[in-house]
Design an enzyme around this catalytic site. Structure first.
Site, PDB file in Angstrom:
ATOM      1  N   LYS A 199       7.372  -5.250   6.266  1.00 48.62           N
ATOM      2  CA  LYS A 199       6.000  -4.766   6.724  1.00 48.62           C
ATOM      3  C   LYS A 199       4.856  -5.141   5.962  1.00 48.62           C
ATOM      4  O   LYS A 199       4.917  -5.013   4.616  1.00 48.62           O
ATOM      5  CB  LYS A 199       6.307  -3.173   6.914  1.00 48.62           C
ATOM      6  CG  LYS A 199       4.990  -2.875   7.487  1.00 48.62           C
ATOM      7  CD  LYS A 199       5.461  -1.316   7.899  1.00 48.62           C
ATOM      8  CE  LYS A 199       3.992  -0.479   8.573  1.00 48.62           C
ATOM      9  NZ  LYS A 199       4.625   0.828   8.733  1.00 48.62           N
ATOM     10  N   LYS A 255       6.771  -6.925  10.866  1.00 50.62           N
ATOM     11  CA  LYS A 255       5.679  -6.422  11.177  1.00 50.62           C
ATOM     12  C   LYS A 255       4.580  -6.612  10.574  1.00 50.62           C
ATOM     13  O   LYS A 255       4.601  -6.567   9.346  1.00 50.62           O
ATOM     14  CB  LYS A 255       6.103  -4.670  11.486  1.00 50.62           C
ATOM     15  CG  LYS A 255       4.764  -3.794  11.866  1.00 50.62           C
ATOM     16  CD  LYS A 255       5.202  -2.271  11.803  1.00 50.62           C
ATOM     17  CE  LYS A 255       4.278  -1.462  12.096  1.00 50.62           C
ATOM     18  NZ  LYS A 255       4.669  -0.117  12.118  1.00 50.62           N
TER      19      LYS A 255
END
Ligand code: PBG
Length: 337
Positions: free
Chosen positions: A206, A260
């Site tokens: 992330k 992400k």
């Protein structure tokens, strides 16, 4: 025999890539990747109350829904064949505090939503995000002390919250906080509580991205967040570090990996799929969604075609599926084909 060799043939040696592209039927024959409804995970936003469908300004077409409406949405998604939902709560401001204590309430908004959805629509998978940001008064994913997001205490709390989510019926726990060691600690906590069959989809890589902006409006943290998340999310400049981080999640027992944001990080999707062989999912995040919507609303791009092209790009990059706010729109289009 007349020599039909053309100038281009002298260059290509008669190898012409366009032969396979010449007609719709032959293009379909050679198409390498296809998007199906099974590739889609639909993230939804939950808010307290009943009969509420509240538009999110920064995400045209996406709403916050009260639990009753979320149940209807889950039915719709299941009817369209979407395999799973990812749920995110917009927690009432009065319930947010420094430590995100509402994350540990067995009957908090997210857990009540899971119970209601699993009761009404048992065959749809429910993936719950576990991080403290929807519950903290400062909008950070962890406990903030003396200006620092403290790792180990946060992990302990997140693991407890994960067990409560599993108790409520969550099928997959998705830790999105990027604390060190969280996947292993959550796995042990789930197992100790008898939740051996509850999976972990690690937000393995992330990045500290600007693409999360609209999401923070959706869950109501944009005005609250102090500073940035660079001490726990990954620097967008770093691919090798991201791989190392993902490798730890694999060792600690992640069942699925997530990248992400999505489209700006397709190289990471590809590297993760090649390296670990675990299912890899991309999260096409709020900013990716909203920029397509905004350009389409201005007539600058064909929104539907761009949406489908971005999702297909994830497949080409090796992803097994995509979390996308477009999931229902896409499922409807695919159903018509
Ligand atoms: C944080 C979290 C984020 C998203 C989901 N959970 C990022 C953030 O607010 O920093 C982003 C999702 C999106 O942008 O669509 N735990």
């Amino acid at each position: 025999m007349t020599d039909k060799t053309h100038a281009v043939d002298l260059i290509t040696g008669h190898r012409r890539m366009r032969r396979n592209r010449k007609a719709d039927w032959s293009r379909r024959m050679v198409q390498e990747n296809r998007l199906t409804v099974d590739d889609l995970i639909w993230p939804i936003f939950i808010v307290a109350g009943t009969n509420i469908v509240e538009p999110i300004d920064a995400m045209p077409g996406v709403n916050r829904m009260s639990i009753d409406k979320a149940v209807e949405a889950a039915k719709l998604a299941a009817d369209l064949g979407i395999p799973a939902l990812a749920t995110f709560p917009n927690v009432d401001i009065t319930l947010r505090d420094d430590t995100g204590s509402n994350s540990l309430a067995a009957n908090n908004l997210i857990n009540e939503a899971t119970r209601a959805i699993k009761k009404a629509v048992p065959n749809i998978g429910v993936i719950t995000d576990v991080a403290l940001d929807p519950f903290t008064s400062h909008g950070h994913d962890g406990i903030l002390r003396d200006g620092e997001i403290v790792n180990d205490e946060t992990v302990t709390q997140i693991a407890r919250a994960a067990v409560l989510q599993a108790d409520a019926g969550a099928d997959i726990i998705a830790p999105s906080d990027m604390m060190d060691g969280r996947v292993g600690v959550i796995r042990r906590a789930l197992d100790a509580a008898g939740h051996q069959n509850v999976g972990i989809m690690a937000y393995a890589t992330k990045f500290a991205s600007a693409f999360y902006g609209p999401y923070r409006e959706a869950i109501g943290t944009s005005g609250l967040l102090k500073g940035d998340k660079k001490t726990y999310y990954i620097d967008p400049a770093n691919g090798t570090e991201a791989m190392r981080d993902a490798a730890l999640d694999v060792e600690e027992g992640a069942d699925m990996l997530m990248v992400k944001p999505g489209l700006p990080y397709l190289d990471i999707c590809w590297r993760m799929k090649e390296s670990f062989g675990l299912p890899v999912f991309a999260y096409q995040v709020s900013g990716e969604y909203s920029q397509i919507k905004a350009a389409a609303a201005n007539g600058w791009i064909d929104g539907e075609r761009v949406m489908l092209e971005t999702l297909l790009a994830f497949k080409r990059a090796g992803c097994d599926g995509i979390l996308s706010y477009f999931a229902v729109d896409v499922a409807r289009i695919l159903a018509k084909r």
